[in-house]
Scaffold this motif. Structure first.
Motif, PDB file in Angstrom:
ATOM      1  N   GLY A  42       0.781  -1.228   0.000  1.00 47.06           N
ATOM      2  CA  GLY A  42       0.000   0.000   0.000  1.00 47.06           C
ATOM      3  C   GLY A  42       0.812   1.276   0.000  1.00 47.06           C
ATOM      4  N   ASP A  43       1.811   1.373  -0.889  1.00 50.49           N
ATOM      5  CA  ASP A  43       2.559   2.626  -0.989  1.00 50.49           C
ATOM      6  C   ASP A  43       1.875   3.524  -2.011  1.00 50.49           C
ATOM      7  OD1 ASP A  43       4.440   4.564  -0.580  1.00 50.49           O
ATOM      8  OD2 ASP A  43       6.130   3.432  -1.388  1.00 50.49           O
ATOM      9  N   VAL A  44       1.922   4.820  -1.771  1.00 48.66           N
ATOM     10  CA  VAL A  44       1.262   5.761  -2.661  1.00 48.66           C
ATOM     11  C   VAL A  44       2.099   5.979  -3.916  1.00 48.66           C
ATOM     12  CG1 VAL A  44       0.018   6.932  -0.812  1.00 48.66           C
ATOM     13  CG2 VAL A  44       2.316   7.701  -1.432  1.00 48.66           C
ATOM     14  N   SER A  45       1.469   6.460  -4.980  1.00 52.81           N
ATOM     15  CA  SER A  45       2.172   6.707  -6.243  1.00 52.81           C
ATOM     16  C   SER A  45       2.153   8.178  -6.641  1.00 52.81           C
ATOM     17  CB  SER A  45       1.557   5.853  -7.361  1.00 52.81           C
ATOM     18  OG  SER A  45       0.174   6.143  -7.506  1.00 52.81           O
ATOM     19  N   LEU A  46       1.342   8.990  -5.956  1.00 55.26           N
ATOM     20  CA  LEU A  46       1.273  10.414  -6.275  1.00 55.26           C
ATOM     21  C   LEU A  46       2.179  11.208  -5.338  1.00 55.26           C
ATOM     22  CD1 LEU A  46      -2.580  10.743  -6.814  1.00 55.26           C
ATOM     23  CD2 LEU A  46      -0.804  10.688  -8.582  1.00 55.26           C
ATOM     24  N   PRO A  47       2.785  12.291  -5.820  1.00 56.37           N
ATOM     25  CA  PRO A  47       3.700  13.075  -4.982  1.00 56.37           C
ATOM     26  C   PRO A  47       2.960  13.906  -3.938  1.00 56.37           C
ATOM     27  CG  PRO A  47       3.414  14.141  -7.116  1.00 56.37           C
ATOM     28  CD  PRO A  47       2.696  12.812  -7.200  1.00 56.37           C
ATOM     29  N   LEU A  48       3.718  14.437  -3.007  1.00 51.73           N
ATOM     30  CA  LEU A  48       3.163  15.355  -2.011  1.00 51.73           C
ATOM     31  C   LEU A  48       2.510  16.534  -2.717  1.00 51.73           C
ATOM     32  CD1 LEU A  48       6.207  15.357   0.426  1.00 51.73           C
ATOM     33  CD2 LEU A  48       3.986  14.317   0.883  1.00 51.73           C
ATOM     34  N   CYS A  49       1.431  17.045  -2.153  1.00 52.98           N
ATOM     35  CA  CYS A  49       0.703  18.145  -2.792  1.00 52.98           C
ATOM     36  C   CYS A  49       1.499  19.450  -2.697  1.00 52.98           C
ATOM     37  CB  CYS A  49      -0.681  18.298  -2.175  1.00 52.98           C
ATOM     38  SG  CYS A  49      -0.702  18.922  -0.484  1.00 52.98           S
ATOM     39  N   ASP A  50       1.116  20.416  -3.524  1.00 54.54           N
ATOM     40  CA  ASP A  50       1.863  21.673  -3.626  1.00 54.54           C
ATOM     41  C   ASP A  50       1.920  22.432  -2.301  1.00 54.54           C
ATOM     42  OD1 ASP A  50       2.362  21.186  -6.270  1.00 54.54           O
ATOM     43  OD2 ASP A  50       0.753  22.482  -7.026  1.00 54.54           O
ATOM     44  N   ALA A  51       0.832  22.414  -1.548  1.00 56.57           N
ATOM     45  CA  ALA A  51       0.817  23.144  -0.274  1.00 56.57           C
ATOM     46  C   ALA A  51       1.860  22.586   0.682  1.00 56.57           C
ATOM     47  CB  ALA A  51      -0.578  23.074   0.351  1.00 56.57           C
ATOM     48  N   VAL A  52       2.014  21.277   0.700  1.00 54.37           N
ATOM     49  CA  VAL A  52       3.003  20.642   1.571  1.00 54.37           C
ATOM     50  C   VAL A  52       4.416  20.947   1.080  1.00 54.37           C
ATOM     51  CG1 VAL A  52       3.937  18.413   2.324  1.00 54.37           C
ATOM     52  CG2 VAL A  52       1.463  18.827   2.354  1.00 54.37           C
ATOM     53  N   ILE A  53       4.652  20.831  -0.217  1.00 57.85           N
ATOM     54  CA  ILE A  53       5.980  21.102  -0.770  1.00 57.85           C
ATOM     55  C   ILE A  53       6.404  22.533  -0.466  1.00 57.85           C
ATOM     56  CG2 ILE A  53       7.284  21.360  -2.909  1.00 57.85           C
ATOM     57  CD1 ILE A  53       6.917  18.462  -2.054  1.00 57.85           C
ATOM     58  N   LYS A  54       5.480  23.465  -0.631  1.00 57.91           N
ATOM     59  CA  LYS A  54       5.783  24.865  -0.339  1.00 57.91           C
ATOM     60  C   LYS A  54       6.167  25.041   1.124  1.00 57.91           C
ATOM     61  CE  LYS A  54       3.797  29.520  -0.466  1.00 57.91           C
ATOM     62  NZ  LYS A  54       2.579  30.337  -0.760  1.00 57.91           N
ATOM     63  N   ALA A  55       5.430  24.408   2.027  1.00 56.15           N
ATOM     64  CA  ALA A  55       5.721  24.511   3.449  1.00 56.15           C
ATOM     65  C   ALA A  55       7.071  23.887   3.791  1.00 56.15           C
ATOM     66  CB  ALA A  55       4.610  23.852   4.262  1.00 56.15           C
ATOM     67  N   LEU A  56       7.395  22.760   3.143  1.00 56.25           N
ATOM     68  CA  LEU A  56       8.684  22.108   3.378  1.00 56.25           C
ATOM     69  C   LEU A  56       9.835  23.013   2.931  1.00 56.25           C
ATOM     70  CD1 LEU A  56       7.872  18.455   2.196  1.00 56.25           C
ATOM     71  CD2 LEU A  56       8.258  19.214   4.546  1.00 56.25           C
ATOM     72  N   ILE A 281      11.035  20.582  10.077  1.00 56.38           N
ATOM     73  CA  ILE A 281      10.708  20.654   8.654  1.00 56.38           C
ATOM     74  C   ILE A 281       9.502  19.776   8.323  1.00 56.38           C
ATOM     75  CG2 ILE A 281      11.555  20.113   6.329  1.00 56.38           C
ATOM     76  CD1 ILE A 281      14.392  20.815   7.392  1.00 56.38           C
ATOM     77  N   ILE A 282       9.519  18.537   8.805  1.00 54.52           N
ATOM     78  CA  ILE A 282       8.417  17.615   8.516  1.00 54.52           C
ATOM     79  C   ILE A 282       7.126  18.085   9.175  1.00 54.52           C
ATOM     80  CG2 ILE A 282       7.591  15.249   8.764  1.00 54.52           C
ATOM     81  CD1 ILE A 282       9.816  15.616   6.703  1.00 54.52           C
ATOM     82  N   GLN A 283       7.212  18.616  10.394  1.00 54.21           N
ATOM     83  CA  GLN A 283       5.992  19.082  11.066  1.00 54.21           C
ATOM     84  C   GLN A 283       5.401  20.299  10.357  1.00 54.21           C
ATOM     85  OE1 GLN A 283       5.439  18.714  15.382  1.00 54.21           O
ATOM     86  NE2 GLN A 283       7.638  18.325  15.534  1.00 54.21           N
ATOM     87  N   LYS A 284       6.241  21.160   9.798  1.00 54.60           N
ATOM     88  CA  LYS A 284       5.707  22.291   9.024  1.00 54.60           C
ATOM     89  C   LYS A 284       4.984  21.785   7.778  1.00 54.60           C
ATOM     90  CE  LYS A 284       6.274  26.292   9.273  1.00 54.60           C
ATOM     91  NZ  LYS A 284       5.420  27.386   9.842  1.00 54.60           N
ATOM     92  N   GLY A 285       5.544  20.769   7.140  1.00 53.28           N
ATOM     93  CA  GLY A 285       4.857  20.171   5.996  1.00 53.28           C
ATOM     94  C   GLY A 285       3.535  19.555   6.408  1.00 53.28           C
ATOM     95  N   GLY A 286       3.528  18.891   7.577  1.00 58.69           N
ATOM     96  CA  GLY A 286       2.301  18.289   8.075  1.00 58.69           C
ATOM     97  C   GLY A 286       1.229  19.311   8.385  1.00 58.69           C
ATOM     98  N   ALA A 287       1.629  20.440   8.943  1.00 60.74           N
ATOM     99  CA  ALA A 287       0.658  21.488   9.271  1.00 60.74           C
ATOM    100  C   ALA A 287      -0.045  22.000   8.015  1.00 60.74           C
ATOM    101  CB  ALA A 287       1.348  22.635  10.001  1.00 60.74           C
ATOM    102  N   GLU A 300      -7.906  15.864  -3.773  1.00 63.78           N
ATOM    103  CA  GLU A 300      -7.807  15.676  -5.223  1.00 63.78           C
ATOM    104  C   GLU A 300      -7.008  14.408  -5.520  1.00 63.78           C
ATOM    105  OE1 GLU A 300      -6.072  19.299  -6.596  1.00 63.78           O
ATOM    106  OE2 GLU A 300      -7.960  20.429  -6.502  1.00 63.78           O
ATOM    107  N   ASN A 301      -5.940  14.171  -4.746  1.00 66.87           N
ATOM    108  CA  ASN A 301      -5.156  12.945  -4.912  1.00 66.87           C
ATOM    109  C   ASN A 301      -5.958  11.719  -4.492  1.00 66.87           C
ATOM    110  OD1 ASN A 301      -2.991  14.382  -5.872  1.00 66.87           O
ATOM    111  ND2 ASN A 301      -1.735  14.170  -4.031  1.00 66.87           N
ATOM    112  N   ILE A 302      -6.663  11.838  -3.361  1.00 66.37           N
ATOM    113  CA  ILE A 302      -7.486  10.722  -2.893  1.00 66.37           C
ATOM    114  C   ILE A 302      -8.540  10.370  -3.931  1.00 66.37           C
ATOM    115  CG2 ILE A 302      -9.256  10.100  -1.181  1.00 66.37           C
ATOM    116  CD1 ILE A 302      -7.531  11.538   0.920  1.00 66.37           C
ATOM    117  N   ARG A 303      -9.080  11.381  -4.610  1.00 68.26           N
ATOM    118  CA  ARG A 303     -10.094  11.137  -5.641  1.00 68.26           C
ATOM    119  C   ARG A 303      -9.525  10.245  -6.749  1.00 68.26           C
ATOM    120  NH1 ARG A 303     -10.783  12.921 -10.420  1.00 68.26           N
ATOM    121  NH2 ARG A 303      -9.195  14.534 -10.176  1.00 68.26           N
TER     122      ARG A 303
END
Length: 395
Positions: A42-56, A281-287, A300-303
């Motif tokens: 059950g590993d995902v195939s889509l990348p982290l979303c833009d909001a998370v990347i920006k925060a990271l 860094i990871i917690q900022k991405g999580g937020a 959108e990814n879950i869809r």
């Protein structure tokens, strides 16, 4: 002379996904150049979303300046992330204080570590089929394990009975591997049972974001009395694609007490003793996941994953094969055709159509004649695998 933990001798010879990896490795070595369609792990195939990347990125820049640099983070989680998660629960009318939320490096880690709260004499109940780590973590701890069987007769959603004598109750909803989801009344029965028996539920809610039927509970704390009997363990791995960045959270209400001890206080002591917290860094991405834009993007990814599920379910419907899951979960649990065993079916799909799934037997004896498909693959791979499946099993 040092004595190792002899309970490791009681573990099964090898881990489920290790066996799958060995079989697929052997096949590809014998058939060089063959591309496998992997619908198993059950590993995902889509990348982290833009909001998370920006925060990271912003968090990395913070670490480059003396005025914004962060060293050790609070062991139980950064206040900004704990507050964001508490607000997320508020949307479902679940009221938690940030101090009841503990940031972790992922649900898998917490499901093992949380056993520190309980005496070895406490017996654990595992509803099978089950995520293998539930069993293995308890075997390693030398704890007695009770196995509660489930099957098609109860839609893989068993009810508690007075005969159950266990102190720690594992419940996963939406379930891995079956994709089944407890209704409010079904889950309320387990909450009532735990409070009556003085047991504690370990509620694995790693897949709650996949629930689309709003009559179904996302959190166990939506049920009356849950705060006095349940610990909820969550993950951003499947919700937001954090399988490679590792982040989750655990909820332990302050109202949860046993034998005069407060489990929230105990976990604070455990975390401040055994961890140095999750990186800034990871917690900022999580937020960022819990912002309005972050929620929009992860769904959108879950869809896309849910569309994969529809493609697979359509194929199984066409074949007339029994299955559950898919609609409110990222897994589809199907019955093997022609009475085949789960490893037999695994080999059949691997060798005939180069599709890799997960044998149900790896999740316990109740899964012997069942098979799990993950919907986290690329849409084109899911479509191709479904077409091959229909062609093969229509013979």
């Amino acid at each position: 002379m040092i004595r190792p933990n002899m309970y490791y001798n009681e573990l099964k010879d090898s881990y489920l996904f290790y066996n799958i990896a060995q079989k697929t490795k052997a096949y590809t070595e014998q058939h060089p150049g063959t591309e496998l369609l992997r619908m198993g792990i059950g590993d995902v195939s889509l990348p982290l979303c833009d909001a998370v990347i920006k925060a990271l990125y912003e968090a990395v820049q913070d670490q480059a300046s003396k005025t914004t640099f962060h060293g050790y983070m609070p062991e139980c989680g950064a206040p900004f992330l704990r507050e964001a998660i508490a607000k997320y629960y508020e949307k479902r009318a679940v009221h938690l204080s940030p101090e009841e939320i503990f940031v972790s490096s992922g649900a898998s880690d917490e499901l093992g570590d949380i056993l520190d709260l309980f005496d070895r004499s406490n017996a654990s109940l595992v509803i099978e089929p089950a995520y293998p780590a539930y069993v293995d973590a308890n075997v390693m701890a030398g704890r007695k394990i009770l196995h509660l069987a489930s099957g098609e007769e109860n839609s893989f959603l068993p009810e508690p009975t007075e005969e159950i004598e266990a102190d720690i109750l594992y419940i996963c909803s939406p379930n891995n591997p079956t994709g089944a989801v407890f209704s409010r009344s079904q889950l309320q029965a387990w909450v009532d049972f735990a409070n009556q028996k003085g047991a504690v539920i370990l509620f694995d809610a790693a897949y709650e974001a996949f629930i689309e039927d709003e009559s179904l509970p996302h959190s166990i704390y939506e049920l009356k009395g849950a705060k006095t009997c349940a610990i909820e363990i969550c993950s951003l791995s499947k919700t937001a694609g954090f399988t490679g960045t590792r982040l989750g959270y655990t909820v332990i209400p302050k109202a949860l007490k046993r034998a005069g001890m407060n489990l929230n206080d105990m976990w604070v002591r455990n975390r401040t003793t055994k961890t140095n917290g999750v990186s800034y860094i990871i917690q900022k991405g999580g937020a960022a996941v819990f912002t309005e834009e972050g929620q929009k993007q992860i769904h959108e990814n879950i869809r896309i994953y849910k569309e994969n599920a529809k493609v697979l379910m359509k194929a199984l419907d066409q074949l007339g094969i029994w299955y559950c899951g898919g609609k409110n979960a990222p897994y589809i649990w199907m019955k093997c055709p022609e009475g085949m065993g789960s490893w037999e079916f695994f080999d059949y799909l691997l060798h005939e159509i180069q599709v890799v799934g997960t044998p149900g037997e790896g999740f316990g004896s109740c899964g012997e004649n069942y098979f799990r498909f993950s919907t986290f693959g690329a849409p084109e791979d899911t479509k191709e695998a479904s077409e091959r499946l229909v062609k093969l099993l229509s013979r």
